[in-house]
Design a protein around this motif. Structure first.
Motif, mmCIF file in Angstrom:
data_model
loop_
_atom_site.group_PDB
_atom_site.id
_atom_site.type_symbol
_atom_site.label_atom_id
_atom_site.label_comp_id
_atom_site.label_asym_id
_atom_site.label_seq_id
_atom_site.Cartn_x
_atom_site.Cartn_y
_atom_site.Cartn_z
ATOM 1 N N ALA A 1 0.985 -1.047 0.084
ATOM 2 C CA ALA A 1 -0.118 0.029 -0.107
ATOM 3 C C ALA A 1 0.909 1.164 0.042
ATOM 4 O O ALA A 1 1.895 1.406 0.710
ATOM 5 C CB ALA A 1 -0.815 0.133 1.336
ATOM 6 N N HIS A 2 0.373 2.215 -0.847
ATOM 7 C CA HIS A 2 1.318 3.430 -0.868
ATOM 8 C C HIS A 2 1.051 4.179 0.579
ATOM 9 O O HIS A 2 0.154 3.891 1.410
ATOM 10 C CB HIS A 2 0.852 4.361 -1.844
ATOM 11 C CG HIS A 2 -0.593 4.822 -1.862
ATOM 12 N ND1 HIS A 2 -0.995 5.767 -0.944
ATOM 13 C CD2 HIS A 2 -1.544 4.320 -2.640
ATOM 14 C CE1 HIS A 2 -2.398 5.947 -1.214
ATOM 15 N NE2 HIS A 2 -2.625 5.002 -2.217
ATOM 16 N N LEU A 3 2.082 5.317 0.617
ATOM 17 C CA LEU A 3 2.063 6.026 2.055
ATOM 18 C C LEU A 3 1.315 7.447 1.801
ATOM 19 O O LEU A 3 1.609 8.208 2.887
ATOM 20 C CB LEU A 3 3.508 6.192 2.316
ATOM 21 C CG LEU A 3 4.197 4.992 2.645
ATOM 22 C CD1 LEU A 3 5.693 5.286 2.770
ATOM 23 C CD2 LEU A 3 3.685 4.140 3.978
ATOM 24 N N THR A 4 0.511 7.796 0.658
ATOM 25 C CA THR A 4 0.237 8.798 0.549
ATOM 26 C C THR A 4 -0.491 9.511 1.993
ATOM 27 O O THR A 4 -0.588 10.518 2.076
ATOM 28 C CB THR A 4 -0.681 8.944 -0.817
ATOM 29 O OG1 THR A 4 0.500 8.747 -1.707
ATOM 30 C CG2 THR A 4 -1.265 10.340 -0.852
ATOM 31 N N PHE A 5 -1.520 8.454 2.402
ATOM 32 C CA PHE A 5 -2.171 8.984 3.563
ATOM 33 C C PHE A 5 -1.681 8.622 4.955
ATOM 34 O O PHE A 5 -2.190 8.445 5.914
ATOM 35 C CB PHE A 5 -3.556 8.310 3.487
ATOM 36 C CG PHE A 5 -4.428 8.740 2.270
ATOM 37 C CD1 PHE A 5 -4.775 9.998 1.937
ATOM 38 C CD2 PHE A 5 -4.691 7.811 1.113
ATOM 39 C CE1 PHE A 5 -5.641 10.367 1.067
ATOM 40 C CE2 PHE A 5 -5.408 8.314 0.134
ATOM 41 C CZ PHE A 5 -5.900 9.559 -0.061
ATOM 42 N N GLY A 6 -0.187 8.282 4.978
ATOM 43 C CA GLY A 6 0.527 8.051 6.084
ATOM 44 C C GLY A 6 0.159 6.428 6.292
ATOM 45 O O GLY A 6 -0.429 5.606 5.313
ATOM 46 N N HIS A 7 0.436 6.005 7.689
ATOM 47 C CA HIS A 7 0.441 4.736 7.853
ATOM 48 C C HIS A 7 0.241 4.609 9.467
ATOM 49 O O HIS A 7 0.788 5.665 10.145
ATOM 50 C CB HIS A 7 1.542 3.997 7.763
ATOM 51 C CG HIS A 7 1.829 2.522 7.984
ATOM 52 N ND1 HIS A 7 0.859 1.732 7.414
ATOM 53 C CD2 HIS A 7 2.776 1.739 8.583
ATOM 54 C CE1 HIS A 7 1.013 0.634 7.974
ATOM 55 N NE2 HIS A 7 2.232 0.538 8.906
ATOM 56 N N GLY A 8 -0.187 3.607 10.124
ATOM 57 C CA GLY A 8 -0.309 3.611 11.798
ATOM 58 C C GLY A 8 -1.379 4.417 12.255
ATOM 59 O O GLY A 8 -2.379 4.887 11.675
ATOM 60 N N VAL A 9 -1.405 4.530 13.404
ATOM 61 C CA VAL A 9 -2.396 5.291 14.245
ATOM 62 C C VAL A 9 -2.777 6.864 13.624
ATOM 63 O O VAL A 9 -3.828 6.947 14.162
ATOM 64 C CB VAL A 9 -2.236 5.228 15.647
ATOM 65 C CG1 VAL A 9 -1.995 4.005 16.357
ATOM 66 C CG2 VAL A 9 -0.889 6.221 15.958
ATOM 67 N N HIS A 10 -1.794 7.351 13.312
ATOM 68 C CA HIS A 10 -1.996 8.850 12.715
ATOM 69 C C HIS A 10 -2.414 8.616 11.098
ATOM 70 O O HIS A 10 -2.408 9.754 10.337
ATOM 71 C CB HIS A 10 -0.876 9.738 12.668
ATOM 72 C CG HIS A 10 -0.722 10.168 14.173
ATOM 73 N ND1 HIS A 10 -1.476 11.239 14.735
ATOM 74 C CD2 HIS A 10 -0.021 9.871 15.206
ATOM 75 C CE1 HIS A 10 -1.300 11.697 16.058
ATOM 76 N NE2 HIS A 10 -0.312 10.691 16.223
ATOM 77 N N ARG A 11 -2.861 7.407 10.697
ATOM 78 C CA ARG A 11 -3.236 7.567 9.208
ATOM 79 C C ARG A 11 -4.228 8.504 9.008
ATOM 80 O O ARG A 11 -5.224 8.669 9.631
ATOM 81 C CB ARG A 11 -3.695 6.051 8.866
ATOM 82 C CG ARG A 11 -3.694 5.827 7.403
ATOM 83 C CD ARG A 11 -4.006 4.293 6.959
ATOM 84 N NE ARG A 11 -3.991 4.241 5.587
ATOM 85 C CZ ARG A 11 -5.212 4.386 4.697
ATOM 86 N NH1 ARG A 11 -6.294 5.050 5.328
ATOM 87 N NH2 ARG A 11 -5.224 4.329 3.394
ATOM 88 N N CYS A 12 -4.251 9.294 7.790
ATOM 89 C CA CYS A 12 -5.251 10.153 7.592
ATOM 90 C C CYS A 12 -6.629 9.563 7.560
ATOM 91 O O CYS A 12 -7.106 8.532 6.912
ATOM 92 C CB CYS A 12 -5.183 10.483 6.227
ATOM 93 S SG CYS A 12 -6.234 11.983 5.730
ATOM 94 N N LEU A 13 -7.387 10.244 8.819
ATOM 95 C CA LEU A 13 -8.598 9.781 8.907
ATOM 96 C C LEU A 13 -9.566 10.075 7.576
ATOM 97 O O LEU A 13 -10.574 9.420 7.189
ATOM 98 C CB LEU A 13 -9.524 10.791 10.029
ATOM 99 C CG LEU A 13 -9.823 10.161 11.170
ATOM 100 C CD1 LEU A 13 -10.270 10.933 12.239
ATOM 101 C CD2 LEU A 13 -10.707 8.976 11.266
ATOM 102 N N GLY A 14 -9.381 11.233 6.801
ATOM 103 C CA GLY A 14 -10.253 11.696 5.689
ATOM 104 C C GLY A 14 -9.801 11.245 4.411
ATOM 105 O O GLY A 14 -10.340 11.250 3.190
ATOM 106 N N ALA A 15 -9.035 9.967 4.393
ATOM 107 C CA ALA A 15 -8.591 9.330 3.228
ATOM 108 C C ALA A 15 -9.767 8.848 2.315
ATOM 109 O O ALA A 15 -9.873 8.812 1.044
ATOM 110 C CB ALA A 15 -7.853 8.179 3.666
#
Length: 387
Positions: A325-339
Motif C-alpha cells: 500500500a502507498h504512503l500518501t495517507f500515512g500509516h499507523g495510528v495517525h493515518r489520515c482519517l479523511g482518506a
C-alpha cells in the motif's frame, strides 16, 4: 501503463530533489536539522514505532519544519491514549458507510462545477472552477458549516497553509478570525442542532469526551487537513492524466479502470510529500544511521511510494496494482482519517470529468500550469485546459 518520472512532479525543494540515501539529514525551511526517511519500509516503521513521538515534535524546543505545525491540543499532535480518545470521537463520521453515503452529494456538486467549466469554455482554469471550490463545499457539508460561509473559509484556510516567512501577522489575524467563527458556529448549533459532524462533536463535549477547546481545535483541524490536501490532489491527478494522453483515452473508453488508476495516481503524485515530524524518545537505529533521542524525523511518501525495492517499475502507472500500500495517507495510528473522503472526491471528479470532456487537454498557451509555492502541501494554482 504510463510513465510518470520525476520530471512530472514539478518544482520541489532541494532536499526532496537531491540525494538518494535511505535516511539522511536535511535542513528544513525553518533552518533546523532533521532526518529525512526516503525508504518505504523504514518509513512505515517510523510511523508505527512508539519511540517516535508527535507530541514531542510540537514542543517549543523541538526542531521545526515550518510555522504551519498544528497546535499541541490538535489530534494530529497527540500520542497514545490522548490521540486515541479524540480519534474515536470522529472516526465514525469517516467510516466506509458514511463516506459512501456522501457519493450523491459529491456527484451533484461535481456536476455543478463542471457546468461552470463548460459555461466558461476552453481556456478555463480547472483549479479555480473545480479543484479549489469542490473540496471546501464538501467539507463544509460534512462539518455543518453553512454554504454561504464557504468562500470566507477558503481565504482563511489558504493563508494558514502558507509557509513563507512573510505574512505572519496576517496569518495570526486569520487564525483568530477562524477560531472566533467556529466558536460562534458551535454556539448556534447548540440552539439549532443538525445532522452534521459539528453537532456530533458538541454532543461528545456534553458527554465529557472532549473539552470545548478540543472541540474547536478538532473542527478546525478536520477542515484544514482535508481542504488544501484534496485541492492539491485533485489538480495533480488531473495534470498527471493530461500529460499521459494514452492513459486518458484508455480511461475514457474504460471507466471501470478509473478506481485502480486513482490509487496509482495517489501513489505516483501525492499532494503530501512529507509526514509531520516525529521526535525520537531514545536512540533508534534506522538503516545505517542512529537517530539520537531528541532528534526529529520526517518520512517522505513522495520517495517511499516510488521505492524500487518495494514497487515493481515504480514510475509506471500500473492498473493491476501492487502488493504494498502507498504512503500518501500515512500509516499507523495517525493515518489520515479523511482518506476515504479524498479518494471518493478524486474518483468522482475523474469519472465525471472524463465522461463530459473526453478530449480534454492542456490549453495551448505559454504557461497552462502554475505550481503553488511556499505551501506545506504540493499543488497547482492554475491548470488551464481546452477540449
Amino acid at each position: 501503463m504510463g510513465q510518470y518520472g520525476a520530471e512530472q512532479l514539478g518544482p520541489l525543494p532541494a532536499f526532496l530533489k537531491e540525494g538518494s540515501e535511505d535516511v539522511a539529514r536535511f535542513v528544513t525551511p525553518a533552518g533546523d536539522t532533521m532526518w529525512l526517511v526516503r525508504d518505504y519500509k523504514l518509513g512505515r516503521a517510523v510511523l508505527t514505532d512508539k519511540r517516535f513521538s508527535r507530541a514531542y515534535a510540537v514542543r517549543p524546543e523541538a526542531a521545526k519544519f515550518n510555522d504551519a505545525e498544528p497546535a499541541p491540543d490538535s489530534m494530529v499532535s497527540m500520542d497514545g491514549s490522548q490521540h486515541a480518545r479524540l480519534r474515536r470521537v470522529v472516526s465514525g463520521a469517516f467510516s466506509t458507510g458514511r463516506i459512501a453515503a456522501l457519493a450523491p452529494l459529491v456527484e451533484e456538486l461535481t456536476d455543478r462545477h463542471l457546468d461552470a467549466v463548460a459555461a466558461h469554455g476552453p481556456g478555463v482554469d480547472l483549479v479555480e472552477h473545480l479543484a479549489a471550490p469542490l473540496p471546501l463545499v464538501v467539507l463544509c457539508s460534512v462539518l455543518g458549516i453553512p454554504p454561504e460561509d464557504s468562500n470566507r473559509f477558503r481565504g482563511w484556510v489558504e493563508v494558514l497553509f502558507d509557509i513563507s516567512p512573510s505574512g505572519n501577522q496576517e496569518k495570526a489575524r486569520r487564525r483568530i478570525a477562524l477560531a472566533n467563527y467556529m466558536k460562534g458556529l458551535v454556539e448556534r448549533k447548540r440552539v439549532e442542532p443538525r445532522n452534521d459532524l459539528l453537532t456530533e462533536l458538541i454532543k461528545a463535549h456534553d458527554r465529557g469526551q472532549l473539552t470545548l477547546n478540543e472541540l474547536l481545535t478538532l473542527g478546525l483541524t478536520l477542515l484544514m487537513a482535508g481542504y488544501e490536501t484534496t485541492v492539491g490532489q485533485l489538480g495533480l491527478t488531473v495534470l498527471s492524466l493530461l500529460t499521459d494522453h494514452e492513459m486518458y483515452e484508455e480511461l475514457v473508453a474504460r471507466p471501470d479502470r478509473i478506481a485502480p488508476a486513482v490509487e496509482e495516481l495517489l501513489r505516483l503524485n501525492p499532494a503530501t510529500p512529507l509526514t509531520f515530524p516525529r521526535v525520537a524518545l531514545q536512540p533508534v537505529q534506522l538503516g545505517s544511521v542512529t537517530v539520537q533521542a531528541g532528534e526529529a524525523v520526517m518520512v517522505a511518501p513522495l520517495h517511499g511510494n516510488r521505492d524500487a525495492k518495494v514497487f515493481i517499475e515504480p514510475e509506471m502507472l500500473n492498473l493491476v496494482g501492487h502488493d504494498a500500500a502507498h504512503l500518501t495517507f500515512g500509516h499507523g495510528v495517525h493515518r489520515c482519517l479523511g482518506a476515504p473522503l479524498a479518494r471518493l472526491q478524486v474518483r468522482i471528479v475523474l469519472e465525471r470529468l472524463l465522461r463530459r470532456f473526453p478530449t480534454l487537454r492542456l490549453a495551448a498557451v505559454d504557461t497552462p500550469v502554475t505550481w503553488k509555492e511556499d505551501l506545506a502541501t504540493r499543488g497547482l494554482s492554475r491548470l488551464l485546459v481546452d477540449w
